[in-house]
Design a protein around this motif. Structure first.
Motif, PDB file in Angstrom:
ATOM      1  N   ASN A   1      25.557 -17.242 -41.607  1.00  0.00           N
ATOM      2  CA  ASN A   1      26.223 -17.667 -40.367  1.00  0.00           C
ATOM      3  C   ASN A   1      27.722 -17.397 -40.407  1.00  0.00           C
ATOM      4  O   ASN A   1      28.322 -17.063 -39.386  1.00  0.00           O
ATOM      5  CB  ASN A   1      25.951 -19.149 -40.089  1.00  0.00           C
ATOM      6  CG  ASN A   1      24.539 -19.361 -39.578  1.00  0.00           C
ATOM      7  OD1 ASN A   1      24.077 -18.620 -38.705  1.00  0.00           O
ATOM      8  ND2 ASN A   1      23.838 -20.345 -40.122  1.00  0.00           N
TER       9      ASN A   1
ATOM     10  N   ILE B   1      30.833 -25.903 -48.041  1.00  0.00           N
ATOM     11  CA  ILE B   1      29.772 -26.791 -47.540  1.00  0.00           C
ATOM     12  C   ILE B   1      29.001 -27.457 -48.684  1.00  0.00           C
ATOM     13  O   ILE B   1      28.404 -28.508 -48.486  1.00  0.00           O
ATOM     14  CB  ILE B   1      28.809 -26.034 -46.577  1.00  0.00           C
ATOM     15  CG1 ILE B   1      28.179 -24.819 -47.262  1.00  0.00           C
ATOM     16  CG2 ILE B   1      29.517 -25.647 -45.282  1.00  0.00           C
ATOM     17  CD1 ILE B   1      27.091 -24.139 -46.428  1.00  0.00           C
TER      18      ILE B   1
ATOM     19  N   LYS C   1      28.510 -13.562 -39.818  1.00  0.00           N
ATOM     20  CA  LYS C   1      28.487 -13.079 -38.426  1.00  0.00           C
ATOM     21  C   LYS C   1      29.914 -12.963 -37.885  1.00  0.00           C
ATOM     22  O   LYS C   1      30.270 -11.991 -37.219  1.00  0.00           O
ATOM     23  CB  LYS C   1      27.746 -14.071 -37.518  1.00  0.00           C
ATOM     24  CG  LYS C   1      26.286 -14.242 -37.778  1.00  0.00           C
ATOM     25  CD  LYS C   1      25.774 -15.337 -36.824  1.00  0.00           C
ATOM     26  CE  LYS C   1      24.427 -15.841 -37.217  1.00  0.00           C
ATOM     27  NZ  LYS C   1      24.004 -17.002 -36.398  1.00  0.00           N
TER      28      LYS C   1
ATOM     29  N   GLU D   1      29.743 -23.029 -33.114  1.00  0.00           N
ATOM     30  CA  GLU D   1      28.464 -22.342 -32.870  1.00  0.00           C
ATOM     31  C   GLU D   1      28.699 -20.831 -32.865  1.00  0.00           C
ATOM     32  O   GLU D   1      29.405 -20.287 -32.007  1.00  0.00           O
ATOM     33  CB  GLU D   1      27.767 -22.769 -31.565  1.00  0.00           C
ATOM     34  CG  GLU D   1      26.999 -24.075 -31.682  1.00  0.00           C
ATOM     35  CD  GLU D   1      25.781 -23.998 -32.627  1.00  0.00           C
ATOM     36  OE1 GLU D   1      25.128 -22.959 -32.709  1.00  0.00           O
ATOM     37  OE2 GLU D   1      25.515 -24.999 -33.296  1.00  0.00           O
ATOM     38  N   SER D   2      28.044 -20.169 -33.820  1.00  0.00           N
ATOM     39  CA  SER D   2      28.314 -18.736 -34.022  1.00  0.00           C
ATOM     40  C   SER D   2      28.037 -17.900 -32.767  1.00  0.00           C
ATOM     41  O   SER D   2      28.770 -16.951 -32.479  1.00  0.00           O
ATOM     42  CB  SER D   2      27.496 -18.215 -35.202  1.00  0.00           C
ATOM     43  OG  SER D   2      26.110 -18.377 -34.952  1.00  0.00           O
TER      44      SER D   2
ATOM     45  N   ASN E   1      29.211 -30.620 -37.748  1.00  0.00           N
ATOM     46  CA  ASN E   1      29.484 -30.442 -39.188  1.00  0.00           C
ATOM     47  C   ASN E   1      28.896 -29.156 -39.788  1.00  0.00           C
ATOM     48  O   ASN E   1      28.346 -29.154 -40.879  1.00  0.00           O
ATOM     49  CB  ASN E   1      29.094 -31.674 -40.021  1.00  0.00           C
ATOM     50  CG  ASN E   1      27.629 -32.038 -40.061  1.00  0.00           C
ATOM     51  OD1 ASN E   1      27.177 -32.932 -39.332  1.00  0.00           O
ATOM     52  ND2 ASN E   1      26.854 -31.356 -40.891  1.00  0.00           N
ATOM     53  N   LYS E   2      29.057 -28.049 -39.042  1.00  0.00           N
ATOM     54  CA  LYS E   2      28.631 -26.761 -39.582  1.00  0.00           C
ATOM     55  C   LYS E   2      29.706 -25.719 -39.328  1.00  0.00           C
ATOM     56  O   LYS E   2      30.362 -25.736 -38.289  1.00  0.00           O
ATOM     57  CB  LYS E   2      27.319 -26.313 -38.932  1.00  0.00           C
ATOM     58  CG  LYS E   2      26.170 -27.242 -39.351  1.00  0.00           C
ATOM     59  CD  LYS E   2      24.837 -26.776 -38.877  1.00  0.00           C
ATOM     60  CE  LYS E   2      23.782 -27.856 -39.025  1.00  0.00           C
ATOM     61  NZ  LYS E   2      23.373 -28.168 -40.373  1.00  0.00           N
ATOM     62  N   MET E   3      29.855 -24.838 -40.324  1.00  0.00           N
ATOM     63  CA  MET E   3      30.680 -23.655 -40.090  1.00  0.00           C
ATOM     64  C   MET E   3      29.736 -22.555 -39.626  1.00  0.00           C
ATOM     65  O   MET E   3      28.523 -22.659 -39.883  1.00  0.00           O
ATOM     66  CB  MET E   3      31.517 -23.304 -41.330  1.00  0.00           C
ATOM     67  CG  MET E   3      30.731 -22.786 -42.520  1.00  0.00           C
ATOM     68  SD  MET E   3      30.510 -21.031 -42.395  1.00  0.00           S
ATOM     69  CE  MET E   3      28.852 -20.775 -42.909  1.00  0.00           C
ATOM     70  N   PRO E   4      30.174 -21.495 -38.952  1.00  0.00           N
ATOM     71  CA  PRO E   4      31.573 -21.130 -38.702  1.00  0.00           C
ATOM     72  C   PRO E   4      32.148 -21.827 -37.463  1.00  0.00           C
ATOM     73  O   PRO E   4      31.418 -22.307 -36.607  1.00  0.00           O
ATOM     74  CB  PRO E   4      31.464 -19.626 -38.433  1.00  0.00           C
ATOM     75  CG  PRO E   4      30.123 -19.474 -37.776  1.00  0.00           C
ATOM     76  CD  PRO E   4      29.246 -20.463 -38.477  1.00  0.00           C
TER      77      PRO E   4
ATOM     78  N   THR F   1      28.123 -17.347 -46.124  1.00  0.00           N
ATOM     79  CA  THR F   1      26.678 -17.453 -45.872  1.00  0.00           C
ATOM     80  C   THR F   1      26.384 -16.585 -44.645  1.00  0.00           C
ATOM     81  O   THR F   1      27.314 -16.156 -43.954  1.00  0.00           O
ATOM     82  CB  THR F   1      26.256 -18.901 -45.548  1.00  0.00           C
ATOM     83  OG1 THR F   1      26.680 -19.202 -44.209  1.00  0.00           O
ATOM     84  CG2 THR F   1      26.852 -19.925 -46.499  1.00  0.00           C
TER      85      THR F   1
ATOM     86  N   GLN G   1      32.637 -29.868 -44.728  1.00  0.00           N
ATOM     87  CA  GLN G   1      32.235 -29.860 -43.314  1.00  0.00           C
ATOM     88  C   GLN G   1      32.227 -31.263 -42.695  1.00  0.00           C
ATOM     89  O   GLN G   1      32.110 -31.395 -41.479  1.00  0.00           O
ATOM     90  CB  GLN G   1      30.862 -29.191 -43.141  1.00  0.00           C
ATOM     91  CG  GLN G   1      29.673 -29.936 -43.704  1.00  0.00           C
ATOM     92  CD  GLN G   1      29.419 -29.634 -45.168  1.00  0.00           C
ATOM     93  OE1 GLN G   1      30.356 -29.437 -45.954  1.00  0.00           O
ATOM     94  NE2 GLN G   1      28.174 -29.609 -45.575  1.00  0.00           N
ATOM     95  N   PHE G   2      32.345 -32.299 -43.539  1.00  0.00           N
ATOM     96  CA  PHE G   2      32.334 -33.668 -43.009  1.00  0.00           C
ATOM     97  C   PHE G   2      33.743 -34.244 -42.895  1.00  0.00           C
ATOM     98  O   PHE G   2      33.909 -35.398 -42.516  1.00  0.00           O
ATOM     99  CB  PHE G   2      31.468 -34.567 -43.906  1.00  0.00           C
ATOM    100  CG  PHE G   2      30.027 -34.100 -43.956  1.00  0.00           C
ATOM    101  CD1 PHE G   2      29.188 -34.262 -42.858  1.00  0.00           C
ATOM    102  CD2 PHE G   2      29.519 -33.463 -45.083  1.00  0.00           C
ATOM    103  CE1 PHE G   2      27.870 -33.824 -42.888  1.00  0.00           C
ATOM    104  CE2 PHE G   2      28.198 -33.021 -45.120  1.00  0.00           C
ATOM    105  CZ  PHE G   2      27.377 -33.195 -44.017  1.00  0.00           C
TER     106      PHE G   2
HETATM  107  N1  LIG Z   1      23.757 -23.044 -35.192  1.00  0.00           N
HETATM  108  C1  LIG Z   1      24.866 -22.925 -36.100  1.00  0.00           C
HETATM  109  C2  LIG Z   1      24.366 -22.949 -37.512  1.00  0.00           C
HETATM  110  C3  LIG Z   1      25.493 -22.932 -38.521  1.00  0.00           C
HETATM  111  C4  LIG Z   1      25.009 -23.403 -39.883  1.00  0.00           C
HETATM  112  O1  LIG Z   1      23.824 -23.723 -40.076  1.00  0.00           O
HETATM  113  N2  LIG Z   1      25.928 -23.442 -40.855  1.00  0.00           N
HETATM  114  C5  LIG Z   1      25.576 -23.952 -42.147  1.00  0.00           C
HETATM  115  C6  LIG Z   1      25.824 -22.946 -43.244  1.00  0.00           C
HETATM  116  S1  LIG Z   1      24.903 -21.444 -43.031  1.00  0.00           S
HETATM  117  C7  LIG Z   1      26.462 -25.160 -42.469  1.00  0.00           C
HETATM  118  O2  LIG Z   1      27.645 -25.157 -42.179  1.00  0.00           O
HETATM  119  N3  LIG Z   1      25.858 -26.194 -43.052  1.00  0.00           N
HETATM  120  C8  LIG Z   1      26.536 -27.375 -43.421  1.00  0.00           C
HETATM  121  C9  LIG Z   1      25.702 -28.604 -43.203  1.00  0.00           C
HETATM  122  O3  LIG Z   1      24.607 -28.497 -42.644  1.00  0.00           O
HETATM  123  O4  LIG Z   1      26.163 -29.690 -43.599  1.00  0.00           O
HETATM  124  C10 LIG Z   1      25.620 -21.627 -35.809  1.00  0.00           C
HETATM  125  O5  LIG Z   1      24.964 -20.663 -35.448  1.00  0.00           O
HETATM  126  O6  LIG Z   1      26.862 -21.617 -35.932  1.00  0.00           O
END
Ligand SMILES: N[C@@H](CCC(=O)N[C@@H](CS)C(=O)NCC(=O)O)C(=O)O
Length: 235
Positions: free
Chosen positions: A14, A36, A17, A73-74, A53-56, A12, A41-42
């Motif tokens: 993010n 995801i 990057k 946090e990217s 719970n977010k990648m990367p 995706t 992510q959980f």
């Molecule tokens: N602020 C975070 C945003 C990362 C983000 O939104 N990742 C999304 C995919 S693009 C994700 O892992 N979502 C999983 C979820 O929300 O459960 C960053 O910049 O790393």
């Protein structure tokens, strides 16, 4: 000899990057996919390194003190990798300030706003029952248009976002701006943005980073289970 950087990733904007940064910086890395749409992510072991719970996210065995470090946090990952390698952060303190301004503009502005644009323009209307919300669609479409206007005016002044050098700010912004069509935007009145999108797209590191695990990308608009996982309520 420390092992390669572990990149916790899904294809995706993010995720791109960081795959782009690792390619551009020529750093050895291995990809650990975080699906995801399936809820990876959980998993507790992922939350240990990425509590939001977010990648990367990354693990670098060769951290700043020679000990392993994890980063989520990217924006923080990009700054870490640029400091580690001494690349793509410009050369002067003034360069670094410019890079930081546009990096934060992306993580606090373009990313969240374009993310909401994708949500309300594409995903929400495809839900069962559909959530087709004209005010929300207009709000995020318009805000993304405003942000691209700001970016276009900045790119009238220099070849890249933070000046005449390619930087981690370009790496943060490009993956989102490259999706302008899905955000229902036009480039007709943004020639500088159009020129920059093309220039950056041609870089071998950008192409390679964008291609990582491309075959795993799915269309969430068509995937009800992924929608429940990603858009359901959680505490
Ligand atoms: N602020 C975070 C945003 C990362 C983000 O939104 N990742 C999304 C995919 S693009 C994700 O892992 N979502 C999983 C979820 O929300 O459960 C960053 O910049 O790393």
């Amino acid at each position: 000899m420390p092992g390669p950087i572990q990149l916790f990733y899904w294809p995706t904007p993010n995720g791109w990057k960081i795959s782009i940064a690792l390619e551009e910086m020529d750093l050895p890395y291995v990809v650990k996919t975080v699906n995801i749409g399936a809820g990876d992510q959980f998993k507790p072991e992922f939350l240990e390194i990425s509590p939001n719970n977010k990648m990367p996210a990354i693990i670098d065995e060769d951290g700043p003190d020679g000990k392993p470090v994890s980063v989520f946090e990217s924006g923080a990952i990009l700054q870490y990798l640029a400091r580690k390698t001494g690349k793509f952060y410009g050369t002067t303190e003034r360069d670094k300030l410019n890079v930081d301004e546009w990096l934060f503009w992306q993580v606090g502005g373009l990313g969240p706003m374009a993310g909401q644009a994708h949500h309300f323009l594409k995903y929400a209307p495809s839900m069962d029952p559909p959530n087709d919300l004209p005010y929300a669609k207009d709000r995020y479409r318009n805000e993304v248009a405003r942000l691209y206007g700001v970016l276009d005016r900045q790119l009238a002044k220099a070849e890249f976002v933070a000046g005449d050098f390619f930087s981690i700010a370009d790496m943060a912004i490009w993956p989102w701006a490259a999706g302008w069509e899905g955000q229902q935007q036009t480039l007709d009145d943004k020639p500088n943005l159009a020129r920059w999108l093309e220039t950056v797209a041609k870089r071998p590191g950008v192409k390679a980073g964008r291609a990582v695990a491309a075959d795993r990308r799915t269309d969430i608009a068509q995937d009800r289970k992924a929608q429940e996982i990603l858009f359901g309520k959680r505490n």
